[in-house]
Design an enzyme around this catalytic site. Structure first.
Site, PDB file in Angstrom:
ATOM      1  N   GLU A  78      10.048   1.424  10.586  1.00 15.46           N
ATOM      2  CA  GLU A  78      11.114   2.425  10.403  1.00 15.46           C
ATOM      3  C   GLU A  78      10.423   3.772  10.495  1.00 15.46           C
ATOM      4  OE1 GLU A  78      12.964   5.279   9.248  1.00 15.46           O
ATOM      5  OE2 GLU A  78      12.958   4.478   7.197  1.00 15.46           O
ATOM      6  N   LYS A 133       0.873  -1.181   0.000  1.00 13.98           N
ATOM      7  CA  LYS A 133       0.000   0.000   0.000  1.00 13.98           C
ATOM      8  C   LYS A 133       0.911   1.232   0.000  1.00 13.98           C
ATOM      9  CE  LYS A 133      -3.050   3.239   1.058  1.00 13.98           C
ATOM     10  NZ  LYS A 133      -2.158   4.435   1.150  1.00 13.98           N
ATOM     11  N   GLU A 141       9.579  16.204  14.878  1.00  9.66           N
ATOM     12  CA  GLU A 141       9.993  16.016  13.488  1.00  9.66           C
ATOM     13  C   GLU A 141       9.189  16.941  12.563  1.00  9.66           C
ATOM     14  OE1 GLU A 141      11.203  12.282  10.707  1.00  9.66           O
ATOM     15  OE2 GLU A 141       9.181  12.210  11.557  1.00  9.66           O
ATOM     16  N   CYS A 153      13.555  10.740   6.829  1.00 10.58           N
ATOM     17  CA  CYS A 153      13.492  10.377   8.248  1.00 10.58           C
ATOM     18  C   CYS A 153      14.831  10.581   8.927  1.00 10.58           C
ATOM     19  CB  CYS A 153      13.037   8.928   8.389  1.00 10.58           C
ATOM     20  SG  CYS A 153      13.991   7.766   7.389  1.00 10.58           S
TER      21      CYS A 153
END
Length: 483
Positions: free
Chosen positions: A244, A170, A376, A278
């Site tokens: 992750e 997906k 973040e 990331c």
């Protein structure tokens, strides 16, 4: 979509337009799937794993398919790179280099799949022979993000296929095209129907995939809060997970570092890929006695960064990938200013290009308690934080709920290793930043995730270990005695 070896429309008939972030207009249309599409894809993957031709292939046969797929991707790297540039606005030269490198993942794991050797175990009973097998975990649901859809899928796919798993993918609704294009290459390489399936659509079908009882493992890359929800949902079926997740990675410059080289590394760490990675080095920790010099060099170099068409060779910074992310980044700029940080450069939508272009932005006067230093952002926003000595640098660097990556800039070899060993991060670079390899495990500490991708460790994430006990004597034993 791609289900059971065929390109098929979504059962609902609905579609999603994929916008080109640079041009600000649709360039592709993909199906907006529903749960029934997910069910069909999972059924195809289950059948392929349980009883299809794939289930009977040896590791050597799978390796031949992986090598062929690597060759096809190398051949079509330019086309695949263009797809991702149109989907998420990343630089063509970066995407081309990435796709030209990705075949190495398939070559590497092609050579590893036939080396998943079990072991013989010395038995405490003379009439038993004991050995282990590493068997594929089953059907994998891979949920991938919009920032590097091809790279972050192949981190999972190469190892999983080598282990003998099948996949339902997906991709993000913002960036589905390169994954669908990859499906065509798997078909060309000769992978049997059902081994690789792609369902496209909104996030709700991702949730259905995660909770599906016929999924044996979820492999996810994305935001930490989403990862937590996925882990909780997968736990309902005790589905294995690898996650992750996000980062707030420290890039630490000591006073004996080569400042020009370190500043170049800081630029690569935060403004590469428009900060939408990331592993972005979004916290720059600088020793106080060189702080002003580093900031001066940093601002001077940042002023020269060329924003523009991602397809142009001269462009160094592309647009933010989509409207929701643009709004989030602009909100964090306002938050940083409200908290008292000083905007040393940038801090606004680019006045010439408009659209989703945000100027590369540097904040000074930052302390590690600010939201700009703890949360973040996922955009071209750098927080520069001073430190006094090595002990304080390590304390600041580790004062975060994340632990994905970090870097140390120093010419002192003792300090380099000493600090690297004390940083709580899954990857630490010394005098470098933003480097990955198919051979090196990648993943996070703390809230940056669970499990590892790449390297020898990754293939074990897609296997289960089975112990086999063989009775050698043939004697009738007491049925009510253990062993």
């Amino acid at each position: 979509m791609y289900i059971n070896g065929e390109m098929v429309p979504g059962l609902s008939g609905r579609t999603i337009k994929s916008d080109d972030p640079f041009k600000g207009e649709p360039w592709a249309v993909v199906p907006d799937g529903n749960n029934a599409d997910v069910d069909a894809a999972v059924a195809a993957a289950r059948q392929a794993f349980d009883s299809g031709p794939w289930s009977r292939m040896t590791a050597m046969e799978r390796a031949r398919l992986l090598r062929k797929l690597g060759d096809i991707i190398a051949r079509d790297a330019e086309e695949l790179a263009r797809c991702e540039c149109r989907d998420n606005g990343k630089l063509y030269r970066e995407m081309l280099g990435q796709w030209q490198y990705l075949p190495e993942w398939f070559y590497y794991y092609a050579g590893m799949g036939d080396k998943l050797q079990g072991s013989t175990i010395p038995s405490d009973r003379p009439n038993f022979f004991i050995y282990t097998r590493h068997e594929p975990i089953g059907v994998v649901g891979a949920v991938t993000p919009w920032n590097s859809p091809g790279l972050l899928l192949i981190f999972k796919l190469a190892a999983g296929l080598a282990a003998g798993c099948t996949f339902v993918v997906k991709p993000s609704e913002f960036t589905s095209v390169s994954t669908l294009e990859l499906a065509k290459r798997l078909e060309e390489a000769g992978f049997p129907p059902g081994v690789f399936n792609v369902v496209t659509g909104q996030g709700s079908i991702g949730a259905h995939l995660v909770e599906h009882p016929d999924i044996d493992k979820i492999a996810f890359t994305g935001a930490t809060e989403t990862g937590k929800r996925i882990a909780a949902s997968a736990a309902k079926n005790l589905t294995r997970v690898s996650l992750e997740l996000g980062g707030k990675s420290p890039n630490v410059i000591f006073d004996d570092a080569d400042i020009e080289v370190a500043v170049n590394g800081a630029i690569a760490g935060i403004f590469g890929a428009t900060g939408q990675t990331c592993m972005a080095g979004s916290r720059l920790l600088v020793q106080k006695n060189i702080y002003d010099r580093v900031v001066e060099h940093l601002v001077k170099r940042t002023q020269t960064i060329k924003l523009g068409d991602p397809m142009a060779e001269s462009t160094e910074l592309g647009p933010v990938a989509n409207e929701p992310q643009f709004a989030k980044v602009m909100e964090y700029i306002d938050i940083a200013k409200a908290e008292g940080a000083t905007c040393a450069y940038g801090g606004q939508r680019d006045p010439e290009l408009g659209g989703n272009f945000i100027q590369p932005t540097i904040f000074t006067g930052v302390h590690n308690g600010m939201r700009i230093a703890q949360e973040e952002v996922f955009g071209p926003i750098l927080a520069v934080i001073p430190f006094e000595n090595e002990e304080e640098a390590i304390a600041i660097a580790n004062d975060t709920r994340f632990g994905l990556a970090a870097a140390v800039w120093t010419q002192n070899v003792h300090r380099a290793h000493r600090v690297a060993h004390q940083l709580n991060a899954g990857t630490v670079w010394i005098n470098a930043y933003r480097v990955v390899s198919y051979a090196a495990p990648f993943g996070g500490f703390k809230e940056s995730g669970l499990g590892r991708e790449n390297g020898v460790e990754a293939i074990k994430e897609f296997t289960e270990t089975k112990s086999v006990f063989v009775e050698l004597s043939g004697e009738v034993r007491d049925p009510f005695r253990l062993g």
